[in-house]
Design an enzyme around this catalytic site. Structure first.
Site, PDB file in Angstrom:
ATOM      1  N   GLU A 132      -6.204  -8.359  -0.571  1.00 30.83           N
ATOM      2  CA  GLU A 132      -6.754  -8.204   0.613  1.00 30.83           C
ATOM      3  C   GLU A 132      -8.358  -7.918   0.767  1.00 30.83           C
ATOM      4  O   GLU A 132      -8.741  -6.812   0.639  1.00 30.83           O
ATOM      5  CB  GLU A 132      -6.163  -7.074   1.724  1.00 30.83           C
ATOM      6  CG  GLU A 132      -4.590  -7.297   2.183  1.00 30.83           C
ATOM      7  CD  GLU A 132      -4.093  -6.493   3.136  1.00 30.83           C
ATOM      8  OE1 GLU A 132      -5.007  -5.590   3.678  1.00 30.83           O
ATOM      9  OE2 GLU A 132      -2.931  -6.309   3.321  1.00 30.83           O
ATOM     10  N   GLU A 138       0.860  -1.125  -0.021  1.00 28.80           N
ATOM     11  CA  GLU A 138      -0.274  -0.162  -0.005  1.00 28.80           C
ATOM     12  C   GLU A 138       0.942   1.233   0.098  1.00 28.80           C
ATOM     13  O   GLU A 138       0.615   2.326   0.799  1.00 28.80           O
ATOM     14  CB  GLU A 138      -0.973   0.076   0.962  1.00 28.80           C
ATOM     15  CG  GLU A 138      -2.004  -1.103   0.984  1.00 28.80           C
ATOM     16  CD  GLU A 138      -3.219  -1.084   2.159  1.00 28.80           C
ATOM     17  OE1 GLU A 138      -2.714  -0.888   3.441  1.00 28.80           O
ATOM     18  OE2 GLU A 138      -4.173  -1.540   2.059  1.00 28.80           O
TER      19      GLU A 138
END
Length: 587
Positions: free
Chosen positions: A237, A156
């Site tokens: 995710e 991220e």
């Protein structure tokens, strides 16, 4: 055998949809890895994913650990033996609601350190870490006959920075070890994808989300089209639950709603369920959330409202998602899951007790300095730090305040608690009544966890303890002794329980428990105040105000025969016995 990433994932030229579950080996007792992975297979999954926390494997600079909960190769071998494909995320930063996002706190001893950047010291530290870690992982690659399919570059990063040179450097370093595909994962937003993905189109971009699969995947597809590539869609995710913070209600997600969103994801691409089993933040490893002007530490339990509970029991969510997999992927081989066994030990009396102040000089060699030092400057990552100095009486009262301290500080004047400050209260004045010519001031500081995500990753508050100093009016106090209390097994062995117990002070309590065989159990913490618990030297976590009022103690930490339990209770509460439960205790 070969693994290819084209418009779809291919194994030996046959298209495959990856159905993965996140299992963090370091949040489970090693004795529970096998059952957990078997239940992942039973779900109908064909893959397991895990992060790799740098601070667990290199707790001190140049000192490495790959045993116990850190035995990653044993975990990967188990997964392979069960036929699971593997996705690894060894990026230096992992987030994962883990202290400092997995980065080792010893990096903070360098005042100039800038993490997740091209800072020379940071890059050199990564190279040294990878030189030890990555050769252990290389044999598991699909290209070497193993089951490892993909490796993550950064995590991220689009939610943190825009430095493409840093990403390219990191990808290049990983490519010197791995010849399986590399990937990144970011939120499904154009700005995040553009910043967090690599300029190398061979590195797969994936997205993280918990709902709106069509919208998230549309953003990923648009990103691909801008680059003229066609790659499979994957949610790296899929957030099927959430984490919890001290003093706040447990966050739950409806099983039916979750399964509906999983179905929409599977209709369009591959999925990694985050988490399949959350497990436990053993030790001091919990992370901390950015809550604006304060920090919000996460609790010991990382149950996450996942498909398996913290202790491994399949939930309604497991059943609902397994049904979706059966319907959407008929070729998936599903089975009934395995159930763990939990027992309640008999109530056990406390056998020994001693005050921290009675034994601290045996437990620690103090470091003297003219001004207060934060933990990291002392080579300390976690736990407690006691600052001690002597106050000379010049008037009957003295008003003191702490400058730049964190996270929770207890004030003791000649072993009497005079104040406890937490978060916003730190910096408020404390008035001390000085009745003797010289008085001893002790400040017990608890590091409650470093931020794991967001702008505060690089905040000064990531350095724990007292960073500024202690003011007496407008004068900084000097001549400090620093006692580092990481509460390692070696420190615990130095506790002399024959010494004095001082009422109202932080105390160690010892309980001996005889077991015919090791079992899983819950320690009931409702009568305790705040502190930590050790089973045979293993740190099973922190307890405090809820919402979870138990500590899960897996059979792995117990042994046949006599077991030593040590409770470090900081609130001056007298502990006389320990009680256990067969069921979790959640408020």
């Amino acid at each position: 055998m070969k693994f290819d990433i084209k418009e779809e994932f291919y194994i030996d030229d046959q298209p495959i949809r990856l159905i993965s579950g996140a299992v963090h080996y370091y949040r489970l007792a090693p004795s529970e890895w096998q059952m957990t992975l078997q239940n992942l297979v039973a779900l109908g999954a064909n893959c397991v994913e895990t992060y790799i926390p740098w601070n667990l494997h290199e707790p001190k600079k140049g000192v490495f650990c790959f045993t116990g909960i850190a035995d990653i190769t044993s975990f990967l071998t188990m997964a392979q033996d069960l036929g699971l494909y593997i996705i690894l995320r060894p990026s230096p930063y992992i987030c994962a609601e883990w202290d400092f996002g997995g980065l080792p706190a010893w990096l903070l001893a360098d005042d100039s350190m800038r993490i997740r950047s091209q800072h020379a010291g940071y890059l050199k530290a990564i190279e040294a870490y990878y030189a030890v870690l990555l050769p252990k992982l290389v044999p598991y690659q699909f290209t070497k006959g193993g089951k490892l399919l993909m490796v993550q570059v950064e995590n991220e990063y689009g939610s943190f920075g825009t430095d493409q040179q840093y990403l390219s450097w990191l990808a290049g370093l990983l490519a010197t070890y791995f010849d399986v595909p590399l990937f990144t994962s970011d939120g499904g937003v154009e700005k995040l994808l553009e910043a967090g993905t690599s300029s190398d189109n061979q590195i797969l971009a994936t997205v993280n989300f918990g709902s709106d699969a069509s919208g998230q995947f549309a953003a990923l597809r648009a990103y691909q089209h801008r680059r003229g590539i066609d790659r499979p869609l994957m949610c790296m995710e899929f957030w099927d639950g959430w984490f919890s913070n001290w003093g706040k209600p447990i966050i739950r997600r409806d099983a039916t709603e979750t399964a509906t969103e999983v179905r929409q994801t599977l209709k369009q691409g591959s999925i990694n369920l985050y988490m399949f089993r959350g497990g436990t933040n053993f030790g001091f490893y919990n992370g901390c959330s950015d809550a604006g002007d304060i920090n919000d530490p996460q609790i010991t339990s990382y149950d996450y409202d996942a498909l398996l509970t913290e202790w491994g029991t399949p939930t309604e969510k497991y059943d609902a998602i397994q049904k979706v997999i059966q319907e959407e992927v008929p070729s998936a081989d599903t089975k009934a899951p395995i159930l763990p066994n939990i027992v309640a030990f008999d109530t056990q009396p406390v056998h020994d007790a001693v005050s921290l102040f009675s034994v601290i000089d045996e437990m620690c060699v103090p470091v003297r300095n003219d001004y207060s030092l934060p933990m990291e400057k002392l080579g300390q990552q976690f736990g407690y730090l006691l600052y001690r100095t002597v106050l000379k009486k010049t008037a009957s009262h003295s008003t003191l305040k702490i400058v730049e301290g964190g996270d929770r500080i207890q004030w003791y004047l000649d072993h009497e608690c005079v104040a406890t400050q937490y978060q916003k209260q730190i910096g408020e004045s404390v008035s001390l009544h000085l009745s003797k010519p010289y008085s001893q001031l002790d400040l017990l500081v608890e590091n409650m966890g470093r931020n794991n995500y967001g702008p505060k990753l690089i905040s000064p508050t990531q350095r724990k303890g007292i960073r500024g100093g202690v003011l007496d009016d407008n004068q900084y106090l000097s001549d400090w002794q620093h006692y580092s209390l990481e509460l390692s097994p070696e420190q615990l062995q130095k506790i002399d329980f024959g010494k004095e117990t001082l009422s109202g002070t932080p105390c160690f309590y010892r309980i001996w428990i005889h077991l015919d065989k090791p079992e899983n159990t819950f320690l009931d913490c409702r009568t305790l105040g705040k502190g930590v618990v050790f089973v045979n030297g293993h740190h099973i976590g922190r307890y405090w105000q809820g919402p979870v009022r138990h500590l899960y103690a897996p059979a792995y930490f117990w042994q046949q025969g006599d077991n030593e339990v040590i409770v470090f209770e900081t609130e001056g509460i007298q502990v006389t016995e320990l009680t256990f439960s067969q069921t979790p205790i959640i408020e």
